[in-house]
Design an enzyme around this catalytic site. Structure first.
Site, PDB file in Angstrom:
ATOM      1  CB  CYS A  79      -0.988  -0.017   1.166  1.00 28.33           C
ATOM      2  SG  CYS A  79      -2.294   1.221   1.007  1.00 28.33           S
ATOM      3  CG  HIS A 189      -3.993  -3.387   2.615  1.00 33.46           C
ATOM      4  ND1 HIS A 189      -3.057  -2.920   3.505  1.00 33.46           N
ATOM      5  CD2 HIS A 189      -4.609  -2.290   2.097  1.00 33.46           C
ATOM      6  CE1 HIS A 189      -3.106  -1.601   3.546  1.00 33.46           C
ATOM      7  NE2 HIS A 189      -4.029  -1.196   2.695  1.00 33.46           N
ATOM      8  CD  GLU A 191      -2.044  -6.063   5.143  1.00 35.20           C
ATOM      9  OE1 GLU A 191      -2.383  -4.878   5.324  1.00 35.20           O
ATOM     10  OE2 GLU A 191      -1.443  -6.447   4.115  1.00 35.20           O
TER      11      GLU A 191
END
Length: 209
Positions: A79, A189, A191
């Site tokens: 990001c 992202h 994650e």
């Protein structure tokens, strides 16, 4: 050990959780010695380019990232971390960035429309597809049907086509995965992207550039 760069940017804890879920030792740190000794580096973040660059310089982390790059250490940008590996961002009236990948970060225009003619909201927030353009070990398990989570008002554009590993369309087409040598960076992202995102992180942990 994986060093997760701490430069006062948001979203570091979720990255740490994902790495630990995969069974890897990691540390959220700005300790330059620890970063130099780490096996690999993750450079995540949520926030603004201007304040991010100020913090990186304040803690000497800009130099640490350049040194990790020169040493051939695997680096993953996420990001904001992806945006400021470029040369320049339009954010904050223009911000010179790290220049690890030639390119720039531009603001999404207000008048973007979907293929159906509907006005698109900025920031680009939510799930979207990623079109892989080049084979890469970290992207090995990505499929066209997989979606990844995005939150951003500015988008990266690599200057050299060879550094664009994947693209995403949102009113326009931008470089959603960039990389060269021992560096790879995702605008989305991983994650926060469920199983496909964890697969990407797992590939990064195993990657030997």
């Amino acid at each position: 050990m994986i060093a997760i760069i701490d430069y006062d940017a948001g979203n570091l804890t979720s990255v740490e959780r994902a790495v630990r879920f995969l069974g890897e030792d990691c540390a959220v740190t700005r300790d330059l010695d620890l970063i130099s000794k780490a096996e690999r580096v993750i450079f995540p973040g949520v926030g603004a380019a201007g304040s991010a660059m100020e913090s990186l310089k304040k803690y000497g982390l800009d130099k640490a990232l350049h040194e990790a790059m020169k040493a051939g250490k695997p680096i993953l940008g996420i990001c904001l971390g992806t945006q400021i590996i470029t040369s320049f961002s339009e954010e904050n009236q223009g911000t010179p960035c790290l220049g690890l990948v030639k390119g720039e970060v531009l603001c999404f225009p207000d008048d973007m429309k979907s293929p159906e003619g509907e006005k698109l909201k900025v920031p680009h927030m939510g799930w979207n597809n990623v079109t892989v353009l080049k084979d890469h070990p970290v992207l090995a398990d990505l499929r066209p049907e997989h979606q990844f989570y995005f939150v951003h008002s500015y988008y990266p554009m690599a200057k050299e086509a060879g550094n664009v590993l994947a693209e995403t369309a949102y009113g326009l087409t931008f470089s959603s995965v960039m990389g060269r040598d021992n560096l790879i960076a995702t605008q989305f992202h991983p994650e926060k992207s469920g199983k496909p995102g964890l697969a990407l992180l797992k590939n990064f942990i195993a990657w030997k550039p």
